[in-house]
Design an enzyme around this catalytic site. Structure first.
Site, PDB file in Angstrom:
ATOM      1  N   HIS A 178      35.331  43.086  91.502  1.00  0.00           N
ATOM      2  CA  HIS A 178      35.645  41.621  91.234  1.00  0.00           C
ATOM      3  C   HIS A 178      36.124  41.073  89.355  1.00  0.00           C
ATOM      4  O   HIS A 178      36.138  39.667  89.156  1.00  0.00           O
ATOM      5  CB  HIS A 178      33.588  41.518  91.261  1.00  0.00           C
ATOM      6  CG  HIS A 178      34.091  40.895  92.304  1.00  0.00           C
ATOM      7  ND1 HIS A 178      34.227  42.116  93.852  1.00  0.00           N
ATOM      8  CD2 HIS A 178      33.115  39.958  94.054  1.00  0.00           C
ATOM      9  CE1 HIS A 178      34.286  41.877  94.872  1.00  0.00           C
ATOM     10  NE2 HIS A 178      33.249  40.109  94.986  1.00  0.00           N
TER      11      HIS A 178
ATOM     12  N   ASN B  35      25.645  37.639  90.875  1.00  0.00           N
ATOM     13  CA  ASN B  35      25.749  36.580  92.112  1.00  0.00           C
ATOM     14  C   ASN B  35      25.134  35.503  90.980  1.00  0.00           C
ATOM     15  O   ASN B  35      23.525  35.688  91.337  1.00  0.00           O
ATOM     16  CB  ASN B  35      25.036  37.143  93.056  1.00  0.00           C
ATOM     17  CG  ASN B  35      25.993  37.377  94.411  1.00  0.00           C
ATOM     18  OD1 ASN B  35      25.581  36.992  95.488  1.00  0.00           O
ATOM     19  ND2 ASN B  35      27.247  36.857  94.378  1.00  0.00           N
TER      20      ASN B  35
ATOM     21  N   GLU C 192      34.271  32.326 102.598  1.00  0.00           N
ATOM     22  CA  GLU C 192      33.412  30.769 101.575  1.00  0.00           C
ATOM     23  C   GLU C 192      33.898  30.227 101.764  1.00  0.00           C
ATOM     24  O   GLU C 192      34.995  30.271 100.941  1.00  0.00           O
ATOM     25  CB  GLU C 192      33.201  32.484 100.241  1.00  0.00           C
ATOM     26  CG  GLU C 192      32.769  33.543 100.294  1.00  0.00           C
ATOM     27  CD  GLU C 192      32.461  34.597 100.162  1.00  0.00           C
ATOM     28  OE1 GLU C 192      33.588  34.125  98.667  1.00  0.00           O
ATOM     29  OE2 GLU C 192      31.711  35.125  99.265  1.00  0.00           O
TER      30      GLU C 192
ATOM     31  N   PHE D 275      23.410  30.854  94.579  1.00  0.00           N
ATOM     32  CA  PHE D 275      24.473  30.917  93.752  1.00  0.00           C
ATOM     33  C   PHE D 275      25.770  30.217  94.074  1.00  0.00           C
ATOM     34  O   PHE D 275      26.435  30.111  92.917  1.00  0.00           O
ATOM     35  CB  PHE D 275      25.111  32.314  94.274  1.00  0.00           C
ATOM     36  CG  PHE D 275      25.816  32.760  95.436  1.00  0.00           C
ATOM     37  CD1 PHE D 275      26.776  31.399  96.164  1.00  0.00           C
ATOM     38  CD2 PHE D 275      25.316  33.036  96.455  1.00  0.00           C
ATOM     39  CE1 PHE D 275      27.078  31.874  97.863  1.00  0.00           C
ATOM     40  CE2 PHE D 275      25.124  33.577  97.637  1.00  0.00           C
ATOM     41  CZ  PHE D 275      26.412  32.807  98.181  1.00  0.00           C
TER      42      PHE D 275
ATOM     43  N   TYR E  67      33.390  -6.632  72.635  1.00  0.00           N
ATOM     44  CA  TYR E  67      32.621  -6.187  73.072  1.00  0.00           C
ATOM     45  C   TYR E  67      32.181  -4.582  72.625  1.00  0.00           C
ATOM     46  O   TYR E  67      31.212  -4.660  73.030  1.00  0.00           O
ATOM     47  CB  TYR E  67      33.142  -5.888  74.642  1.00  0.00           C
ATOM     48  CG  TYR E  67      33.557  -6.641  76.255  1.00  0.00           C
ATOM     49  CD1 TYR E  67      32.766  -7.874  75.437  1.00  0.00           C
ATOM     50  CD2 TYR E  67      34.263  -6.431  77.240  1.00  0.00           C
ATOM     51  CE1 TYR E  67      32.509  -9.271  76.626  1.00  0.00           C
ATOM     52  CE2 TYR E  67      33.795  -7.466  77.753  1.00  0.00           C
ATOM     53  CZ  TYR E  67      33.019  -8.631  77.866  1.00  0.00           C
ATOM     54  OH  TYR E  67      33.351  -9.213  78.418  1.00  0.00           O
TER      55      TYR E  67
ATOM     56  N   ARG F 116      29.174  -5.792  70.266  1.00  0.00           N
ATOM     57  CA  ARG F 116      28.387  -6.314  71.273  1.00  0.00           C
ATOM     58  C   ARG F 116      27.886  -5.520  72.303  1.00  0.00           C
ATOM     59  O   ARG F 116      26.805  -6.090  72.376  1.00  0.00           O
ATOM     60  CB  ARG F 116      28.556  -7.339  70.774  1.00  0.00           C
ATOM     61  CG  ARG F 116      27.362  -8.615  72.283  1.00  0.00           C
ATOM     62  CD  ARG F 116      28.458 -10.049  72.904  1.00  0.00           C
ATOM     63  NE  ARG F 116      29.948 -10.343  72.152  1.00  0.00           N
ATOM     64  CZ  ARG F 116      30.133 -10.670  73.925  1.00  0.00           C
ATOM     65  NH1 ARG F 116      29.609 -11.008  74.669  1.00  0.00           N
ATOM     66  NH2 ARG F 116      31.446 -10.831  74.176  1.00  0.00           N
TER      67      ARG F 116
ATOM     68  N   TYR G  51      21.721  42.734 103.812  1.00  0.00           N
ATOM     69  CA  TYR G  51      22.873  42.218 103.515  1.00  0.00           C
ATOM     70  C   TYR G  51      22.891  42.155 102.041  1.00  0.00           C
ATOM     71  O   TYR G  51      22.184  42.005 101.558  1.00  0.00           O
ATOM     72  CB  TYR G  51      23.322  40.605 103.443  1.00  0.00           C
ATOM     73  CG  TYR G  51      24.800  39.916 102.767  1.00  0.00           C
ATOM     74  CD1 TYR G  51      25.963  40.435 103.181  1.00  0.00           C
ATOM     75  CD2 TYR G  51      24.400  39.559 101.286  1.00  0.00           C
ATOM     76  CE1 TYR G  51      27.538  40.450 102.190  1.00  0.00           C
ATOM     77  CE2 TYR G  51      25.315  39.284 100.771  1.00  0.00           C
ATOM     78  CZ  TYR G  51      26.668  39.562 100.876  1.00  0.00           C
ATOM     79  OH  TYR G  51      27.644  39.457 100.133  1.00  0.00           O
TER      80      TYR G  51
END
Length: 510
Positions: free
Chosen positions: A84, A197, A415, A329, A280, A283, A54
């Site tokens: 991309h 990646n 994906e 990734f 608060y 404190r 791959y």
């Protein structure tokens, strides 16, 4: 010239900050070079043998079943990058891009990515000569890596896309020419995938944000101590015994910080002197600040693991000559901590704004004039400072909604679960900046309130902080243009100068 050596050793958050923010140079060590070359030899062997693997001899994502010939390998890697590079929006700040670059270099040197040494060295050359790719901040799903942001980074290596050089935005090829850098002529098998990646965009944002957040948590203690004195707060709730029997380290440390900061103060009271107990926000300051401190320490640990992680796909294991396609990734290990960081920082801002409200509200301020002005009516004083702080904490509540609870499938459902980690990181950084604004407003108001008290003998730490602010921001006797003072106070607490001065007097703040 200060340098960071990358040689298969652990890098720390401070190392990345030094490169990103202070332009430290990066140098590869011999062990790192050997690891890169060893893994590359395995990739070359796979290609020579025509082995189906791959991302090396196949396409990507849904196209993983398409076998690629040797002749098409270079086109495949180049096409991967240009297709991309789909980021949109404003570009990341240069310091984030620099962090992203050095993080990617560190991951590639571990010997599991199969990239060529000269390709890694080209990325380092860009970094060292301060050619910064234009990387749009939006467009990453935070799984399959930060594909879009990292692709924009790689475009500049190839002489494509845009870059910043000496503060100017220009075409990458022009920036390379000005910096005397030859563009990388091509990418070969596995290299495009090796470069994009990974989780380096979200981690880069996380590194710089956690560094700033840890400093801001110390500033928050200083702000709270100043307000405690301005409101004649009760010291008893800070007694170490109270916090030790609960056991949370952040809580214990915050109480210790506050006691050290106010030591010697004549403005602090004891229970029963003026009242039995405080609200608060005074404190419970150790409990509130301490919980955020514990969160930030956990987040730092997780980010530091990711700084040194191999997040490539596929992964090369030279010892057994294997290539394994897996999912390092995937950004989930960063997405959850980054969301947590946003929540922790939002709470520091929430409690700071409530302390500011007590300073300006005459019903809550234990005798201070309304809105911290002597001439109420004609003058509004700090009325709208609190408005602005309230607006910011409301915005933070929206931003603190976690990004990581969302997912959307991509790549034809190959994906099918994504982390949204880069969105989580960007939100956390925005919350951090917002929180810094609110805490700056509290400090601004607390110094004003202290000046309105007749007996304003401060503690050994708060006096240093007060004087640090008063060097640049003076008491407001009559109304002035306030935003300039707010911005100045923000600037004064945006680095470690105040912390360093205070720590000289009281020791390290925890």
């Amino acid at each position: 010239m200060s340098k960071i050596l990358i040689d298969n050793q652990k890098l720390f958050i401070e190392d990345i900050v030094n490169v990103a923010r202070f332009n430290f140079k990066v140098k590869l060590g011999d062990d790192a070079k050997k690891s890169i070359n060893t893994a590359r030899a395995i990739v070359d062997k796979f290609v020579a043998e025509g082995r189906v693997s791959y991302g090396i001899t196949t396409g990507f994502g849904k196209f993983s079943d398409v076998v690629i010939s040797k002749e098409e390998a270079n086109d495949l890697q180049r096409n991967l990058i240009i297709s991309h590079a789909c980021g949109v929006g404003e570009p990341f700040a240069e310091e984030i891009v620099r962090a992203m670059m050095v993080l990617r270099v560190n991951s590639l040197t571990k010997g599991h990515s199969g990239i060529r040494l000269l390709t890694v060295e080209k990325l380092i050359e860009l970094l060292n000569k301060e050619v910064h790719p234009v990387v749009p901040e939006k467009g990453s799903l935070g799984a399959s890596g930060d594909l879009a942001p990292l692709s924009h980074m790689v475009l500049t290596m190839l002489g494509l896309g845009e870059a910043f050089y000496k503060g100017e935005r220009m075409d990458s090829i022009e920036a390379l020419e000005l910096a005397v850098i030859e563009p990388l002529p091509y990418l070969t098998s596995k290299e495009g995938l090796a470069l994009i990646n990974g989780t380096q965009a979200m981690t880069a944002v996380g590194v710089l944000t956690i560094y700033d957040a840890l400093n801001l948590s110390k500033i928050a203690d200083i702000a709270g101590a100043l307000t405690m004195e301005a409101l004649t707060g009760i010291k008893c709730a800070l007694d170490p015994r109270v916090h030790e029997i609960r056991g949370h380290s952040g809580q214990i440390d915050t109480a210790k910080n506050l006691l050290n900061l106010i030591e010697g103060s004549k403005m602090i009271t004891k229970q029963g002197d003026l009242r039995v107990q405080d609200a608060y926000v005074l404190r419970c300051m150790p409990q509130i600040h301490g919980a955020s401190k514990d969160a930030l320490r956990f987040i730092k640990e997780k980010i530091e693991i990711e700084v040194n992680a191999v997040t490539d796909n596929p992964l090369i294991f030279p010892e057994t000559e294997e290539s394994i396609s897996a999912g390092n990734f995937h950004g989930q290990p960063m997405a959850l901590p980054l969301d947590y960081m946003g929540i922790a920082l939002a709470e520091l801002a929430n409690v700071s704004e409530r302390r500011l409200e007590r300073l300006v509200n005459p019903a809550l301020s234990n005798g201070l004039p309304a809105f911290l002005t002597k001439f109420g009516g004609v003058h509004s004083g700090f009325m709208i400072v609190q408005y602005s702080a309230a607006s910011i904490v409301s915005e933070n509540k929206i931003l603190a909604h976690p990004a990581s609870v969302d997912s959307i499938p991509s790549s034809a459902n190959q994906e099918d679960h994504v982390s949204m980690g880069t969105i989580a990181g960007r939100k956390a950084r925005e919350i951090m900046k917002n929180a810094r604004h609110v805490i700056a407003m509290e400090i601004f108001g607390a110094c004003q309130a202290i000046d309105l008290r007749e007996d304003n003998f401060l503690g050994k730490g708060t006096e240093i902080a007060y004087n640090f602010i008063r060097e640049d921001i003076k008491f407001i006797n009559e109304d002035v243009v306030m935003y300039k003072n707010i911005n100045k106070c923000y600037e004064l607490i945006s680095n470690k100068k105040m912390i360093d001065r205070v720590e000289e007097a009281v020791g390290e703040l925890l």
